[in-house]
Design a protein around this motif. Structure first.
Motif, PDB file in Angstrom:
ATOM      1  N   ALA A   1       0.829  -1.210   0.000  1.00  0.00           N
ATOM      2  CA  ALA A   1       0.000   0.000   0.000  1.00  0.00           C
ATOM      3  C   ALA A   1       0.862   1.258   0.000  1.00  0.00           C
ATOM      4  N   GLY A   2       1.938   1.263   0.798  1.00  0.00           N
ATOM      5  CA  GLY A   2       2.821   2.429   0.829  1.00  0.00           C
ATOM      6  C   GLY A   2       3.530   2.652  -0.494  1.00  0.00           C
ATOM      7  N   ILE A   3       4.015   1.568  -1.106  1.00  0.00           N
ATOM      8  CA  ILE A   3       4.692   1.697  -2.404  1.00  0.00           C
ATOM      9  C   ILE A   3       3.719   2.193  -3.466  1.00  0.00           C
ATOM     10  N   PHE A   4       2.481   1.690  -3.425  1.00  0.00           N
ATOM     11  CA  PHE A   4       1.483   2.122  -4.409  1.00  0.00           C
ATOM     12  C   PHE A   4       1.144   3.599  -4.239  1.00  0.00           C
ATOM     13  N   MET A   5       1.004   4.055  -3.010  1.00  0.00           N
ATOM     14  CA  MET A   5       0.663   5.457  -2.776  1.00  0.00           C
ATOM     15  C   MET A   5       1.797   6.387  -3.199  1.00  0.00           C
ATOM     16  N   MET A   6       3.041   5.924  -3.095  1.00  0.00           N
ATOM     17  CA  MET A   6       4.197   6.770  -3.427  1.00  0.00           C
ATOM     18  C   MET A   6       4.806   6.415  -4.770  1.00  0.00           C
ATOM     19  N   ARG A   7       4.025   5.807  -5.647  1.00  0.00           N
ATOM     20  CA  ARG A   7       4.552   5.376  -6.940  1.00  0.00           C
ATOM     21  C   ARG A   7       4.953   6.579  -7.798  1.00  0.00           C
ATOM     22  N   HIS A   8       5.793   6.314  -8.780  1.00  0.00           N
ATOM     23  CA  HIS A   8       6.315   7.361  -9.657  1.00  0.00           C
ATOM     24  C   HIS A   8       5.187   7.953 -10.508  1.00  0.00           C
ATOM     25  N   PRO A   9       5.251   9.256 -10.815  1.00  0.00           N
ATOM     26  CA  PRO A   9       4.197   9.861 -11.655  1.00  0.00           C
ATOM     27  C   PRO A   9       4.013   9.191 -13.000  1.00  0.00           C
ATOM     28  N   ARG A  10       5.057   8.501 -13.487  1.00  0.00           N
ATOM     29  CA  ARG A  10       4.917   7.821 -14.769  1.00  0.00           C
ATOM     30  C   ARG A  10       3.854   6.724 -14.700  1.00  0.00           C
ATOM     31  N   PHE A  11       3.655   6.183 -13.519  1.00  0.00           N
ATOM     32  CA  PHE A  11       2.693   5.101 -13.352  1.00  0.00           C
ATOM     33  C   PHE A  11       1.346   5.606 -12.839  1.00  0.00           C
ATOM     34  N   ARG A  12       1.141   6.907 -12.898  1.00  0.00           N
ATOM     35  CA  ARG A  12      -0.133   7.482 -12.485  1.00  0.00           C
ATOM     36  C   ARG A  12      -0.925   7.908 -13.711  1.00  0.00           C
ATOM     37  N   TYR A  13      -2.229   7.958 -13.553  1.00  0.00           N
ATOM     38  CA  TYR A  13      -3.114   8.384 -14.630  1.00  0.00           C
ATOM     39  C   TYR A  13      -3.774   9.701 -14.249  1.00  0.00           C
ATOM     40  N   ARG A  14      -4.050  10.500 -15.271  1.00  0.00           N
ATOM     41  CA  ARG A  14      -4.677  11.794 -15.014  1.00  0.00           C
ATOM     42  C   ARG A  14      -6.176  11.685 -14.792  1.00  0.00           C
ATOM     43  N   VAL A  15      -6.754  10.549 -15.114  1.00  0.00           N
ATOM     44  CA  VAL A  15      -8.175  10.341 -14.839  1.00  0.00           C
ATOM     45  C   VAL A  15      -8.323   9.701 -13.465  1.00  0.00           C
ATOM     46  N   PRO A  16      -9.475   9.840 -12.827  1.00  0.00           N
ATOM     47  CA  PRO A  16      -9.659   9.264 -11.488  1.00  0.00           C
ATOM     48  C   PRO A  16      -9.484   7.749 -11.484  1.00  0.00           C
ATOM     49  N   SER A  17      -9.129   7.225 -10.321  1.00  0.00           N
ATOM     50  CA  SER A  17      -8.900   5.792 -10.172  1.00  0.00           C
ATOM     51  C   SER A  17     -10.228   5.040 -10.152  1.00  0.00           C
ATOM     52  N   VAL A  18     -10.138   3.720 -10.222  1.00  0.00           N
ATOM     53  CA  VAL A  18     -11.338   2.878 -10.234  1.00  0.00           C
ATOM     54  C   VAL A  18     -12.166   3.043  -8.959  1.00  0.00           C
ATOM     55  N   PRO A  19     -11.569   3.024  -7.747  1.00  0.00           N
ATOM     56  CA  PRO A  19     -12.404   3.232  -6.548  1.00  0.00           C
ATOM     57  C   PRO A  19     -13.119   4.582  -6.539  1.00  0.00           C
ATOM     58  N   VAL A  20     -12.444   5.629  -7.012  1.00  0.00           N
ATOM     59  CA  VAL A  20     -13.085   6.950  -7.052  1.00  0.00           C
ATOM     60  C   VAL A  20     -14.242   6.949  -8.041  1.00  0.00           C
ATOM     61  N   ASN A  21     -14.044   6.344  -9.209  1.00  0.00           N
ATOM     62  CA  ASN A  21     -15.129   6.273 -10.195  1.00  0.00           C
ATOM     63  C   ASN A  21     -16.315   5.489  -9.654  1.00  0.00           C
ATOM     64  N   PHE A  22     -16.029   4.386  -8.983  1.00  0.00           N
ATOM     65  CA  PHE A  22     -17.102   3.577  -8.395  1.00  0.00           C
ATOM     66  C   PHE A  22     -17.861   4.374  -7.339  1.00  0.00           C
ATOM     67  N   PHE A  23     -17.125   5.114  -6.511  1.00  0.00           N
ATOM     68  CA  PHE A  23     -17.763   5.876  -5.433  1.00  0.00           C
ATOM     69  C   PHE A  23     -18.649   6.982  -5.987  1.00  0.00           C
ATOM     70  N   ARG A  24     -18.205   7.649  -7.051  1.00  0.00           N
ATOM     71  CA  ARG A  24     -18.978   8.758  -7.603  1.00  0.00           C
ATOM     72  C   ARG A  24     -20.265   8.296  -8.267  1.00  0.00           C
ATOM     73  N   ARG A  25     -20.360   7.027  -8.583  1.00  0.00           N
ATOM     74  CA  ARG A  25     -21.576   6.519  -9.213  1.00  0.00           C
ATOM     75  C   ARG A  25     -22.613   6.058  -8.199  1.00  0.00           C
ATOM     76  N   LEU A  26     -22.256   6.060  -6.931  1.00  0.00           N
ATOM     77  CA  LEU A  26     -23.202   5.610  -5.918  1.00  0.00           C
ATOM     78  C   LEU A  26     -24.326   6.628  -5.755  1.00  0.00           C
ATOM     79  N   PRO A  27     -25.538   6.180  -5.500  1.00  0.00           N
ATOM     80  CA  PRO A  27     -26.665   7.115  -5.356  1.00  0.00           C
ATOM     81  C   PRO A  27     -26.634   7.842  -4.018  1.00  0.00           C
ATOM     82  N   ALA A  28     -27.187   9.033  -4.013  1.00  0.00           N
ATOM     83  CA  ALA A  28     -27.357   9.820  -2.794  1.00  0.00           C
ATOM     84  C   ALA A  28     -28.832  10.197  -2.676  1.00  0.00           C
ATOM     85  N   ARG A  29     -29.157  10.923  -1.629  1.00  0.00           N
ATOM     86  CA  ARG A  29     -30.559  11.289  -1.402  1.00  0.00           C
ATOM     87  C   ARG A  29     -30.934  12.588  -2.101  1.00  0.00           C
ATOM     88  N   THR A  30     -30.066  13.057  -3.000  1.00  0.00           N
ATOM     89  CA  THR A  30     -30.400  14.264  -3.760  1.00  0.00           C
ATOM     90  C   THR A  30     -31.606  14.038  -4.659  1.00  0.00           C
TER      91      THR A  30
END
Length: 482
Positions: free
Chosen positions: A449-478
């Motif tokens: 987990a620590g290595i993944f969080m501190m990974r090199h920018p070359r291995f990062r994506y400019r779009v949100p990660s899979v957990p963030v995308n999944f979370f944003r699709r969850l329904p709310a009471r709006t």
């Protein structure tokens, strides 16, 4: 010819001629005369999605360029059956009556039923279908009174709103037919009123279950929104222009949809200041932390030894976790898995509807309603500039509080089965995570987990990660907010 693009490639600048038509003779056509030149970088961006509705109730999230569209994941079928107990909107021959029609909006497709004249219990019996490209979208159905028939009322020629219903696609189980009556609630300057009920039949059919599950890992908006994001001011301006364009286009349709109908269906005033909405967002935020407050109270009772047996068991559990720290994470995931399985029995059976209690519309003060229905800029002369500035700032604060409450409600929806597919995915993940963490040393998990969080920018994506995308699709009471 203006160049088009669907990505973030660089557009080369060009010289454009400024030409002014000059009349040579009254009997001759006008001809263009060269005036000057401008050096511009102009293009049509097709990689963005221009929202013509509130982000909480979006019915379409695809980019403008059709070549970027993904295949549909399902079909949404809507049956507008009938309405009952409608409130009279006009008087004809000495008795109250209504000339009603329904409007449904999902994506680019707007539909309108025929007008049922002089009937408070109209039967429409009309069916419509849409292609679904994303489950994190909302279908909106509104009921209106046709003011173009008969004499003009006190409201002029404007079609009067009777109420609307929002249904989030992700809250529908695949293949199930929902037949339910939804209350039509409208907020008036005198308070909230129930204008009747509308009976709808809904079914969401999935064409590819694998593609639908894959959508939960994808970004909510097109890629360009994350690579070259718009500012808040640009988004507001684009939305305002988009609503005007849609209203103009639908006003020329047959039968036409009037501008007030399009604005009501698109929630154009959802960003304006309202004391009622601010209270509703505050209490939504408080309800999000209710569980945390309950845990704090429970821990206080443990510390005070109000129940000695429970306190002893907590001490034993604490010593076990301290002695075997590798059991902490798998125990947490297993606990959430069991909660999700337990809550499956209490999952919602029908999509949620407008809720006056959540919206704080049951006991709202008349002064607050007067402020909410005031125009912007204000029509009152008293301290106009300061009042408008306060409303503008407070409207943004209100939106931020609502967004925070939305995030908390999405956390609650992980295990509430409001979105059955998302909860099933999360519960399955919790079970797998619990099993993996039980057999994997804690030190290995922490190191990875620590290595993944501190990974090199070359291995990062400019779009949100899979957990963030999944979370944003969850329904709310709006969806239940007026």
């Amino acid at each position: 010819m203006v160049e088009r693009r669907a990505d973030d490639r660089i557009i080369h600048s060009r010289w454009f001629n400024l030409e002014k038509p000059v009349a040579v003779d009254v009997d001759q056509l006008k001809k263009d005369k060269f005036s000057s030149r401008l050096h511009l970088r102009v293009c049509l961006d097709g990689g963005y999605h221009v929202l013509d509705e509130s982000t909480h109730y979006s019915s379409d999230l695809r980019p403008t360029a059709k070549q970027l569209w993904k295949p549909p994941i399902g079909i949404l079928e809507l049956g507008i059956l009938n309405a009952v107990g409608l409130h009279p909107m006009k008087t004809r021959d000495g008795k109250g009556t209504s000339d009603t029609y329904c409007v449904a909006k999902y994506g680019h497709k707007w539909v309108r039923t025929r007008t049922i004249v002089d009937n408070l219990f109209p039967k429409y019996n009309e069916q419509y279908t849409w292609e679904v490209f994303d489950p994190a979208t909302v279908l909106t159905v509104g009921v209106f009174d046709n003011s173009q028939l008969g004499d003009k009322g006190a409201n002029g020629n404007k079609d009067l709103k009777i109420g609307k219903v929002r249904v989030r696609i992700s809250t529908l189980e695949t293949g199930r037919v929902y037949t339910h009556s939804y209350p039509l609630l409208v907020l008036h300057p005198t308070g909230v009123k129930k204008m009747g009920e509308v009976h709808l039949a809904l079914r969401f059919s999935c064409t590819s279950f694998a593609n639908m599950l894959y959508i939960y890992s994808r970004p909510l908006l097109p890629k360009m929104h994350y690579i070259r994001p718009f500012t808040v001011m640009q988004l507001d301006m684009l939305r305002h222009q988009a609503v005007n364009i849609v209203a103009t286009r639908l006003g020329r349709a047959e039968p036409p949809l009037r501008k007030e109908v399009v604005e009501y269906m698109s929630d154009v005033d959802s960003h304006l200041w309202s004391m009622r909405r601010s209270k509703a967002n505050f209490f939504r935020l408080m309800s999000v932390f209710t569980g945390l407050f309950a845990v704090g109270k429970w821990f206080g009772d443990i510390c005070m030894w109000k129940n000695p047996v429970t306190t002893v068991l907590v001490h034993v559990l604490y010593l076990m976790l301290v002695s075997f720290p590798e059991l902490i994470l798998p125990t947490i995931f297993l606990y959430m898995f069991l909660i999700g399985v337990w809550n499956f029995r209490y999952r919602p059976r029908y999509p949620p509807h407008m809720n006056t209690k959540i919206s704080q519309a049951e006991a709202v003060h008349p002064d607050e309603l007067d402020e909410e229905f005031d125009t912007f800029p204000t029509s009152r002369n008293l301290v106009r500039m300061r009042y408008d500035r306060l409303r503008s700032v407070a409207g943004r604060i209100q939106t931020v509080v609502g967004d925070i409450a939305t995030q908390g409600e999405r956390v609650h929806s992980l295990l509430s089965w409001r979105d059955p597919r998302a909860t099933a995915i999360f519960v399955t993940f919790c079970l797998v995570a619990a099993l993996v963490l039980y057999v994997t040393p804690f030190q290995v998990i922490a190191a990875l987990a620590g290595i993944f969080m501190m990974r090199h920018p070359r291995f990062r994506y400019r779009v949100p990660s899979v957990p963030v995308n999944f979370f944003r699709r969850l329904p709310a009471r709006t969806d239940s907010m007026l």
